[in-house]
Design a protein around this motif. Structure first.
Motif, PDB file in Angstrom:
ATOM      1  N   ILE A 246      -7.701 -65.309   6.964  1.00 54.18           N
ATOM      2  CA  ILE A 246      -6.948 -65.666   8.164  1.00 54.18           C
ATOM      3  C   ILE A 246      -6.846 -67.188   8.235  1.00 54.18           C
ATOM      4  O   ILE A 246      -7.861 -67.884   8.274  1.00 54.18           O
ATOM      5  CB  ILE A 246      -7.611 -65.100   9.430  1.00 54.18           C
ATOM      6  CG1 ILE A 246      -7.657 -63.570   9.363  1.00 54.18           C
ATOM      7  CG2 ILE A 246      -6.868 -65.569  10.685  1.00 54.18           C
ATOM      8  CD1 ILE A 246      -8.388 -62.926  10.531  1.00 54.18           C
ATOM      9  N   THR A 247      -5.621 -67.688   8.231  1.00 54.31           N
ATOM     10  CA  THR A 247      -5.375 -69.126   8.274  1.00 54.31           C
ATOM     11  C   THR A 247      -4.711 -69.490   9.595  1.00 54.31           C
ATOM     12  O   THR A 247      -3.701 -68.892   9.971  1.00 54.31           O
ATOM     13  CB  THR A 247      -4.477 -69.578   7.104  1.00 54.31           C
ATOM     14  OG1 THR A 247      -5.122 -69.249   5.869  1.00 54.31           O
ATOM     15  CG2 THR A 247      -4.235 -71.077   7.158  1.00 54.31           C
TER      16      THR A 247
ATOM     17  N   GLN B  64     -11.200 -57.445  12.688  1.00 52.68           N
ATOM     18  CA  GLN B  64     -11.633 -56.047  12.637  1.00 52.68           C
ATOM     19  C   GLN B  64     -10.617 -55.172  11.913  1.00 52.68           C
ATOM     20  O   GLN B  64     -10.990 -54.257  11.160  1.00 52.68           O
ATOM     21  CB  GLN B  64     -11.847 -55.511  14.055  1.00 52.68           C
ATOM     22  CG  GLN B  64     -13.001 -56.157  14.790  1.00 52.68           C
ATOM     23  CD  GLN B  64     -13.197 -55.577  16.174  1.00 52.68           C
ATOM     24  OE1 GLN B  64     -13.275 -54.356  16.359  1.00 52.68           O
ATOM     25  NE2 GLN B  64     -13.253 -56.446  17.172  1.00 52.68           N
ATOM     26  N   LEU B  65      -9.346 -55.451  12.117  1.00 49.64           N
ATOM     27  CA  LEU B  65      -8.297 -54.651  11.495  1.00 49.64           C
ATOM     28  C   LEU B  65      -8.150 -54.942  10.006  1.00 49.64           C
ATOM     29  O   LEU B  65      -7.809 -54.055   9.223  1.00 49.64           O
ATOM     30  CB  LEU B  65      -6.966 -54.916  12.205  1.00 49.64           C
ATOM     31  CG  LEU B  65      -6.832 -54.334  13.617  1.00 49.64           C
ATOM     32  CD1 LEU B  65      -5.693 -55.011  14.363  1.00 49.64           C
ATOM     33  CD2 LEU B  65      -6.624 -52.826  13.556  1.00 49.64           C
ATOM     34  N   HIS B  66      -8.409 -56.195   9.620  1.00 49.67           N
ATOM     35  CA  HIS B  66      -8.224 -56.623   8.229  1.00 49.67           C
ATOM     36  C   HIS B  66      -9.456 -57.389   7.766  1.00 49.67           C
ATOM     37  O   HIS B  66      -9.421 -58.612   7.594  1.00 49.67           O
ATOM     38  CB  HIS B  66      -6.961 -57.479   8.113  1.00 49.67           C
ATOM     39  CG  HIS B  66      -5.731 -56.828   8.651  1.00 49.67           C
ATOM     40  ND1 HIS B  66      -5.013 -55.891   7.948  1.00 49.67           N
ATOM     41  CD2 HIS B  66      -5.107 -56.957   9.866  1.00 49.67           C
ATOM     42  CE1 HIS B  66      -3.985 -55.472   8.674  1.00 49.67           C
ATOM     43  NE2 HIS B  66      -4.029 -56.109   9.848  1.00 49.67           N
TER      44      HIS B  66
ATOM     45  N   ILE C  90       0.457 -71.342   1.475  1.00 53.15           N
ATOM     46  CA  ILE C  90      -0.469 -70.338   2.022  1.00 53.15           C
ATOM     47  C   ILE C  90      -0.043 -68.942   1.584  1.00 53.15           C
ATOM     48  O   ILE C  90      -0.870 -68.075   1.332  1.00 53.15           O
ATOM     49  CB  ILE C  90      -0.507 -70.430   3.561  1.00 53.15           C
ATOM     50  CG1 ILE C  90      -1.062 -71.794   3.990  1.00 53.15           C
ATOM     51  CG2 ILE C  90      -1.336 -69.308   4.174  1.00 53.15           C
ATOM     52  CD1 ILE C  90      -0.874 -72.101   5.455  1.00 53.15           C
ATOM     53  N   SER C  91       1.276 -68.729   1.467  1.00 57.74           N
ATOM     54  CA  SER C  91       1.865 -67.464   1.019  1.00 57.74           C
ATOM     55  C   SER C  91       1.346 -66.264   1.814  1.00 57.74           C
ATOM     56  O   SER C  91       0.770 -65.323   1.261  1.00 57.74           O
ATOM     57  CB  SER C  91       1.581 -67.258  -0.473  1.00 57.74           C
ATOM     58  OG  SER C  91       2.292 -66.136  -0.963  1.00 57.74           O
ATOM     59  N   PRO C  92       1.541 -66.273   3.140  1.00 61.02           N
ATOM     60  CA  PRO C  92       1.007 -65.179   3.960  1.00 61.02           C
ATOM     61  C   PRO C  92       1.797 -63.875   3.800  1.00 61.02           C
ATOM     62  O   PRO C  92       3.006 -63.894   3.573  1.00 61.02           O
ATOM     63  CB  PRO C  92       1.156 -65.728   5.379  1.00 61.02           C
ATOM     64  CG  PRO C  92       2.331 -66.653   5.301  1.00 61.02           C
ATOM     65  CD  PRO C  92       2.256 -67.285   3.937  1.00 61.02           C
TER      66      PRO C  92
ATOM     67  N   ALA D 127      -3.644 -59.146   2.966  1.00 62.02           N
ATOM     68  CA  ALA D 127      -4.586 -60.003   2.238  1.00 62.02           C
ATOM     69  C   ALA D 127      -4.626 -61.405   2.827  1.00 62.02           C
ATOM     70  O   ALA D 127      -5.675 -62.053   2.850  1.00 62.02           O
ATOM     71  CB  ALA D 127      -4.207 -60.068   0.762  1.00 62.02           C
ATOM     72  N   THR D 128      -3.488 -61.877   3.324  1.00 65.06           N
ATOM     73  CA  THR D 128      -3.398 -63.229   3.872  1.00 65.06           C
ATOM     74  C   THR D 128      -2.616 -63.184   5.175  1.00 65.06           C
ATOM     75  O   THR D 128      -1.463 -62.731   5.198  1.00 65.06           O
ATOM     76  CB  THR D 128      -2.688 -64.180   2.894  1.00 65.06           C
ATOM     77  OG1 THR D 128      -3.342 -64.128   1.627  1.00 65.06           O
ATOM     78  CG2 THR D 128      -2.727 -65.606   3.417  1.00 65.06           C
ATOM     79  N   ILE D 129      -3.242 -63.651   6.241  1.00 63.11           N
ATOM     80  CA  ILE D 129      -2.624 -63.637   7.572  1.00 63.11           C
ATOM     81  C   ILE D 129      -2.532 -65.070   8.077  1.00 63.11           C
ATOM     82  O   ILE D 129      -3.521 -65.812   8.088  1.00 63.11           O
ATOM     83  CB  ILE D 129      -3.445 -62.785   8.554  1.00 63.11           C
ATOM     84  CG1 ILE D 129      -3.558 -61.338   8.056  1.00 63.11           C
ATOM     85  CG2 ILE D 129      -2.826 -62.833   9.954  1.00 63.11           C
ATOM     86  CD1 ILE D 129      -4.495 -60.484   8.880  1.00 63.11           C
ATOM     87  N   LEU D 130      -1.348 -65.449   8.504  1.00 63.26           N
ATOM     88  CA  LEU D 130      -1.130 -66.774   9.095  1.00 63.26           C
ATOM     89  C   LEU D 130      -0.962 -66.607  10.605  1.00 63.26           C
ATOM     90  O   LEU D 130      -0.224 -65.731  11.063  1.00 63.26           O
ATOM     91  CB  LEU D 130       0.125 -67.422   8.508  1.00 63.26           C
ATOM     92  CG  LEU D 130       0.492 -68.812   9.048  1.00 63.26           C
ATOM     93  CD1 LEU D 130      -0.512 -69.843   8.551  1.00 63.26           C
ATOM     94  CD2 LEU D 130       1.902 -69.200   8.648  1.00 63.26           C
TER      95      LEU D 130
END
Length: 362
Positions: A41-42, A34-36, A84-86, A9-12
């Motif tokens: 994306i941060t 594309q994958l997610h 951010i809680s990635p 859900a959250t990518i750093l």
């Protein structure tokens, strides 16, 4: 070692320090998209220039590390990441500190290259291939950690607005660097001769051309030397070195019909924008084979191999060939002019040379 396949859900993404490297990481970012497709994306930037670049010219959330320039304590950076809680973090930098920071921030999955003794901090790690192209270097980390779903690379990519700097003529930007660039810096005399030759070719076919010098603030004096020599030859030139922000520089390059440059950030900006570029390749900080743009809009002139010392490589380029390639990229020739006129008999030759995504000039 592989990670279980799942949707994050959250990518750093901890971005590279330099603009050119950060641009070469954009294909990897596009793979993550594309994958997610539903993930936020941060981009975590540890450099003001990279932060400005992606704030204005990308679709991602962008955060500037509060520790940048040593102004804040490590605790602030850790708190930023915790906010951010990635679900996962990708390290596009290879130092120990960044991996430790992510671990201290409690990031559940940390992905990066095994380097600088930080392997024990990573949940997924790859060995560095020193001869792999930088674009492939970043993309491989994403691809490998997802069990290799992709075969082909996306292009590097930036968003820009060319309207701000668009002029009613052929536009050529020039970046020569300065002495701070070491052996990559291009001699003023050779560059002035190249520009003068290109000016003569444009004039031969009645094409108005505007040359713009670009560069950083510490490169203003070197650009001023070039501008003075060109003005003595009655060649119109605008010296924008040190006068633009990073964001403005991107838009300025987007408005050009050609960029003449050394291996540099402007080169990678132009490649990401699909702006025609001629690269004068000297000895650089990285081998040309691992940084060369992967686009058809970039042509390069390399040393012929006759010189021994690195500082002499810039004198070993075939400048007649460089002029020929410049004309090729601008389609300046009798054949090119005839072809363009045939395509649109109702327009002026100038309109046919201005190849951008903007509307045709009136």
């Amino acid at each position: 070692m592989t990670l279980p396949t799942k949707q994050y859900a959250t990518i750093l993404v901890v971005m590279p320090k330099y603009i050119g490297d950060a641009i070469m990481a954009t294909p990897a970012l596009r793979l993550l998209e594309q994958l997610h497709p539903n993930a936020v994306i941060t981009l975590f930037c540890r450099n003001n220039a990279v932060y400005e670049l992606f704030t204005h010219h990308s679709c991602y959330q962008v955060v500037l590390d509060e520790c940048v320039n040593g102004k804040q304590h490590l605790r602030q950076s850790r708190q930023q990441i915790q906010q951010i809680s990635p679900d996962v973090a990708y390290l596009f930098r290879n130092n120990f500190f960044d991996a430790l920071l992510l671990k201290l921030a409690g990031v559940p999955r940390i992905i990066g290259y095994q380097h600088d003794g930080r392997g024990w901090l990573l949940d997924y790690k790859e060995k560095i291939d020193r001869v792999r192209h930088y674009i492939n270097h970043y993309a491989h980390l994403v691809n490998a950690s997802h069990q290799f779903p992709f075969k082909r690379l996306p292009d590097t990519h930036l968003q820009a607005n060319a309207d701000t700097f668009k002029q009613d003529c052929i536009q050529v930007a020039v970046y020569a660097g300065s002495k701070q660039k070491g052996t990559r810096c291009f001699p003023t005399s050779s560059l002035v001769n190249l520009i003068a030759g290109l000016y003569e070719q444009c004039d031969k076919f009645s094409q108005k051309v505007l040359f713009t010098l670009i560069g950083a603030k510490d490169e203003q004096d070197y650009a001023a030397q070039i501008a003075e020599q060109l003005q003595h030859q009655a060649i119109t030139v605008v010296n924008q070195a040190g006068q633009t922000t990073v964001s403005e520089l991107v838009d300025l390059i987007a408005a050009q019909n050609l960029l003449i440059t050394i291996d540099s950030s402007p080169m990678h900006i132009a490649a990401a924008l699909k702006v025609n570029s001629l690269v004068l390749v000297n000895h650089g900080t990285s081998p040309w084979s691992v940084v060369a743009p992967k686009v058809a809009t970039t042509l390069a002139v390399l040393p012929l191999g006759n010189m021994i010392e690195n500082e002499d490589q810039s004198h070993d380029l075939d400048m007649a060939h460089a002029l020929s390639l410049s004309c090729q990229l601008l389609n300046i020739s009798e054949q090119g002019l005839a072809e363009q006129n045939k395509q649109d008999e109702g327009s002026s030759p100038l309109e046919n040379y201005v190849e951008t995504t903007q509307e045709k000039l009136e």
